[in-house]
Design a protein around this motif. Structure first.
Motif, PDB file in Angstrom:
ATOM      1  N   TYR A 167      -1.893   0.465  -8.000  1.00  0.00           N
ATOM      2  CA  TYR A 167      -1.805   1.908  -7.753  1.00  0.00           C
ATOM      3  C   TYR A 167      -1.238   2.678  -8.948  1.00  0.00           C
TER       4      TYR A 167
ATOM      5  N   SER B 190       0.830  -1.213   0.000  1.00  0.00           N
ATOM      6  CA  SER B 190       0.000   0.000   0.000  1.00  0.00           C
ATOM      7  C   SER B 190       0.861   1.258   0.000  1.00  0.00           C
ATOM      8  N   THR B 191       0.334   2.324  -0.567  1.00  0.00           N
ATOM      9  CA  THR B 191       1.024   3.615  -0.540  1.00  0.00           C
ATOM     10  C   THR B 191       0.810   4.340   0.785  1.00  0.00           C
TER      11      THR B 191
ATOM     12  N   SER C 246       6.520  -0.057  -9.418  1.00  0.00           N
ATOM     13  CA  SER C 246       6.692   0.553  -8.095  1.00  0.00           C
ATOM     14  C   SER C 246       5.973  -0.251  -7.024  1.00  0.00           C
TER      15      SER C 246
ATOM     16  N   ARG D 101       7.723  -1.857  -3.751  1.00  0.00           N
ATOM     17  CA  ARG D 101       7.282  -1.588  -2.373  1.00  0.00           C
ATOM     18  C   ARG D 101       7.050  -2.902  -1.629  1.00  0.00           C
TER      19      ARG D 101
END
Length: 297
Positions: free
Chosen positions: A156, A120-121, A161, A165
């Motif tokens: 996302y 998750s961001t 990316s 992550r």
């Protein structure tokens, strides 16, 4: 070659007994013993499900993620002194379950829900996800299990990316969680090639879901892929675990049907050939679907 066949959570043959959940306001209304009684029910039901499974030749089982409802809720921790990890009766039942698992070589797993998103961001979501994994690890370790299955998470807008992550967060997980964690391909975002890439960077064993792969519609999977997936398990000392399901209304329907279609199991057997695996049946009829597959084989 299929060694074990299993199913997830609910046993239809033991109904009307079922796992019980609990609302937070009910705990405040009726007291902490109200919650505790539901947890005792859930643990005793797991014992009886495992015994039923053994009697019916089923030696793999997925434990519900809601086995111990609310026990880590901040309000419960704040307003009540009771802690499940200090409750001798609960721990004794879990020890009895572990004995059943170990004596009968049962493969026990858990699959945290869709809110477990390591990539998750949002920092808060990642922190909650790690805490949730810790909770699953504590439970499964006490029960004698060894597989915690998760998905990669969200894209996302940038899959590269998102994968990066996930890998970075994975590095920070505890040794215990890393030893139990398995990564499954999903039916929308992260296909088998994506999770195999992550596995190369992290050494996470891969759980192939053949119906997810079909619904993702990227490419055909081959026995060479199965060999590569098998290699991701080489450091665990256990054989690969895979999932099978059939679409409810058609070939690409993401919803699970009641049973596994004969054409799907024939295709799966042809795919794995002589590679030994454990197979989790994901079907609406749960234990009955597993029994039908065992009888078919």
């Amino acid at each position: 070659m299929i060694k074990r066949i299993g199913y997830a959570c609910i046993n239809n043959n033991l109904k009307p007994r079922n796992f019980q959940q609990c609302r937070l306001n009910s705990v405040y209304k009726y007291g902490i013993d109200y919650l505790r009684d539901k947890i005792v029910n859930n643990l005793e039901l797991i014992k009886d499900i495992l015994r039923w499974n053994i009697d019916n030749g089923i030696f793999m089982y997925r434990v519900t993620s809601n086995l111990l409802p609310l026990v880590e809720h901040p309000d419960i921790l704040k307003d009540f002194e009771w802690r499940w990890k200090q409750d001798k009766e609960l721990l004794n039942i879990m020890y009895e379950i572990k004995n059943i698992v170990q004596k009968n070589d049962i493969r026990l797993s858990m699959h945290p829900d869709q809110f477990t998103v390591l990539n998750s961001t949002k920092t808060s979501v990642v922190e909650n996800s790690i805490n949730y994994l810790n909770h699953h690890y504590e439970i499964l370790n006490l029960l004698g299990g060894n597989d915690i299955i998760i998905h990669t998470g969200g894209v996302y807008g940038d899959k590269t990316s998102a994968i990066d992550r996930f890998i970075e967060v994975y590095k920070e997980l505890s040794k215990g969680i890393k030893e139990m964690l398995r990564l499954e391909n999903d039916d929308v975002s992260f296909n088998i090639d994506d999770v195999l890439f992550i596995s190369k960077k992290t050494s996470i064993p891969i759980v192939l879901d053949v119906h997810h792969h079909r619904c993702n519609k990227k490419r055909e999977i081959t026995n060479d892929d199965i060999k590569i997936i098998k290699d991701t398990w080489k450091n665990t000392g256990i054989i690969p675990k895979m999932h099978i399901s059939s679409g409810k209304t058609g070939f690409y329907d993401k919803s699970h049907g009641d049973y596994i279609l004969e054409e799907d199991i024939k295709s799966f057997i042809s795919l794995i050939q002589d590679i030994e695996i454990d197979l989790m049946v994901e079907a609406k009829e749960k234990d009955n679907a597993a029994l039908r597959l065992i009888n078919y084989l």
